[in-house]
Design a protein around this motif. Structure first.
Motif, short mmCIF file in Angstrom:
data_model
loop_
_atom_site.label_atom_id
_atom_site.label_comp_id
_atom_site.label_asym_id
_atom_site.label_seq_id
_atom_site.Cartn_x
_atom_site.Cartn_y
_atom_site.Cartn_z
N ILE A 1 0.84 -1.21 0.00
CA ILE A 1 0.00 0.00 0.00
C ILE A 1 0.87 1.26 0.00
N GLU A 2 1.92 1.26 0.84
CA GLU A 2 2.81 2.42 0.91
C GLU A 2 3.53 2.63 -0.42
N ASN A 3 3.98 1.54 -1.03
CA ASN A 3 4.67 1.64 -2.32
C ASN A 3 3.73 2.17 -3.40
N GLU A 4 2.51 1.65 -3.39
CA GLU A 4 1.54 2.07 -4.39
C GLU A 4 1.19 3.56 -4.21
N TYR A 5 1.08 3.97 -2.95
CA TYR A 5 0.77 5.38 -2.68
C TYR A 5 1.91 6.28 -3.17
N ALA A 6 3.15 5.87 -2.86
CA ALA A 6 4.30 6.66 -3.30
C ALA A 6 4.38 6.69 -4.83
N LYS A 7 4.08 5.57 -5.45
CA LYS A 7 4.10 5.48 -6.91
C LYS A 7 3.06 6.42 -7.53
N GLN A 8 1.87 6.45 -6.94
CA GLN A 8 0.81 7.33 -7.45
C GLN A 8 1.17 8.79 -7.25
N LEU A 9 1.82 9.09 -6.12
CA LEU A 9 2.26 10.48 -5.88
C LEU A 9 3.26 10.91 -6.95
N ARG A 10 4.23 10.04 -7.23
CA ARG A 10 5.26 10.40 -8.23
C ARG A 10 4.64 10.49 -9.63
N LYS A 11 3.65 9.66 -9.91
CA LYS A 11 2.97 9.74 -11.19
C LYS A 11 2.22 11.07 -11.31
N MET A 12 1.59 11.47 -10.22
CA MET A 12 0.88 12.74 -10.21
C MET A 12 1.84 13.91 -10.38
N ILE A 13 2.99 13.83 -9.71
CA ILE A 13 3.99 14.89 -9.83
C ILE A 13 4.45 15.03 -11.28
N LYS A 14 4.68 13.90 -11.92
CA LYS A 14 5.12 13.92 -13.32
C LYS A 14 4.05 14.53 -14.22
N THR A 15 2.81 14.22 -13.92
CA THR A 15 1.70 14.74 -14.73
C THR A 15 1.60 16.26 -14.63
N TYR A 16 1.81 16.80 -13.45
CA TYR A 16 1.59 18.23 -13.22
C TYR A 16 2.87 19.06 -13.25
N THR A 17 3.99 18.40 -13.57
CA THR A 17 5.24 19.16 -13.71
C THR A 17 5.42 19.55 -15.16
N THR A 18 5.53 20.83 -15.40
CA THR A 18 5.74 21.32 -16.77
C THR A 18 7.22 21.53 -17.03
N LYS A 19 7.62 21.17 -18.25
CA LYS A 19 9.02 21.37 -18.62
C LYS A 19 9.26 22.86 -18.84
N THR A 20 10.37 23.31 -18.31
CA THR A 20 10.67 24.75 -18.44
C THR A 20 12.18 24.96 -18.43
N ASN A 21 12.61 26.09 -18.89
CA ASN A 21 14.05 26.42 -18.88
C ASN A 21 14.32 27.50 -17.86
N LYS A 22 15.59 27.82 -17.71
CA LYS A 22 15.97 28.79 -16.67
C LYS A 22 15.35 30.16 -16.92
N LYS A 23 15.27 30.58 -18.17
CA LYS A 23 14.71 31.88 -18.47
C LYS A 23 13.23 31.93 -18.08
N ALA A 24 12.54 30.83 -18.41
CA ALA A 24 11.10 30.78 -18.09
C ALA A 24 10.89 30.77 -16.57
N MET A 25 11.82 30.09 -15.87
CA MET A 25 11.70 30.06 -14.41
C MET A 25 11.90 31.43 -13.81
N ASP A 26 12.82 32.20 -14.43
CA ASP A 26 13.06 33.55 -13.92
C ASP A 26 11.86 34.45 -14.14
N GLU A 27 11.07 34.14 -15.17
CA GLU A 27 9.93 34.98 -15.50
C GLU A 27 8.61 34.44 -14.97
N GLU A 28 8.65 33.30 -14.28
CA GLU A 28 7.39 32.68 -13.84
C GLU A 28 6.77 33.47 -12.69
N SER A 29 5.49 33.31 -12.56
CA SER A 29 4.77 34.00 -11.50
C SER A 29 5.02 33.33 -10.17
#
Length: 314
Positions: A74-102
């Motif tokens: 259960i703990e492994n599955e929960y951690a796996k789902q969390l990391r899957k969710m993180i990957k889904t909601y993480t947008t690829k960006t570069n340093k310039k975009a990070m400097d300009e992000e809100s």
């Protein structure tokens, strides 16, 4: 077990089957906090005791280990789902975009990082439950099985010795009874032949010789029987007062050890979960800091700077 026969010596009868071994009682009282020991109270329940401890050990190996494996899953599955969710909601960006992000985008990215930290903690818990605890159980079960097998062999040996002693006593008793009966018959025959006027001298001497030989055989068997009685009593007393209680108390220590192991294992289980609480709490603190750092008005100003053309309305 001994029954007196005519003209038999008066040996002590076999010991009554009960015990009160004070030293063993005191030892287990202080060691286990018990008022009774198995060696004293369960001397006639050896097979039941073995069955009970074997069942306890099987429960460790199956029921409780399965629980920890399921918890780990259960703990492994929960951690796996969390990391899957993180990957889904993480947008690829570069340093310039990070400097300009809100500040809102930056805050959400930091929240995802903290969720990743939480996932790592759940993975640690899963490893502890699925690997460390189950390995501990395997080691405990193997240890108990080894000791139980050793106890089984010891029980067979002392039981065999006791039965051999009983058989030797029965054989000596039967031999004594047989010699006694033969003596009585030869005595009656000799006395009858001696007063029988029709019997020849050779017949009388033959009956007399048989009678005297049976007296000698009877004395020998009586001595053997009398000698075997205290030997059997000694072996029986040692069996029921020393060897069997010691064996049962050793098995009791395994049972107590299983209970202590269960307590230690479950304490480790709770401790492992408690150890991640402050780390997860720190993750929550960091999330709150990221949330508090969101500046809506400043973000709206960044939109102006980003989109404004400098033109004036017509």
């Amino acid at each position: 077990r001994i029954q007196n026969t005519p003209h038999s010596p008066q040996p002590p009868t076999c010991c009554t089957m009960h015990f009160y071994n004070r030293e063993l009682f005191v030892l287990h009282y202080y060691k286990f906090g018990l008022a009774m020991s198995w060696g004293e109270e369960l001397w006639d329940k050896y097979e039941d005791v073995v069955s009970l401890v074997s069942q306890q050990t099987r429960e460790l190996d199956t029921f409780y280990k399965a629980f920890l494996k399921e918890r780990s899953k259960i703990e492994n599955e929960y951690a796996k789902q969390l990391r899957k969710m993180i990957k889904t909601y993480t947008t690829k960006t570069n340093k310039k975009a990070m400097d300009e992000e809100s500040s809102q985008t930056r805050g959400f990215r930091q929240i995802l990082e903290e969720v990743g930290c939480q996932a790592g903690q759940h993975e640690l818990v899963a490893d502890s439950f699925g690997k460390d605890c189950t390995e501990d159980i395997d080691n405990r079960v193997n240890e108990v099985k080894k000791e139980m097998e050793k106890s089984r062999k010891e029980a067979e040996i002392i039981q065999c010795n006791l039965h051999q002693s009983y058989k030797a006593l029965d054989d000596a008793k039967m031999k004594y009874q047989k010699s006694h009966n033969e003596l009585e018959i030869s005595k009656a025959t000799y006395e009858k032949t001696e007063v029988d006027g029709s019997a020849s001298r050779n017949q009388v001497e033959k009956a007399k010789a048989i009678y005297h030989k049976n007296i000698s055989d009877h004395d020998d068997s009586k001595a053997q029987y009398a000698n075997q009685v205290p030997k059997t009593n000694e072996i029986q007393e040692e069996h029921f007062f020393t060897l069997l209680p010691c064996l049962l108390n050793n098995i009791q220590s395994l049972s107590v050890g299983n209970g202590d192991f269960f307590k230690e294992m479950m304490s480790k289980y709770v401790k492992q979960e408690r150890e991640i609480v402050p780390i997860v709490a720190k993750c929550h603190d960091e999330m709150e800091k990221a949330i508090e750092a969101v500046h809506s008005i400043k973000d709206s100003g960044m939109i102006v700077n980003k989109l404004k053309t400098g033109d004036v309305p017509p």
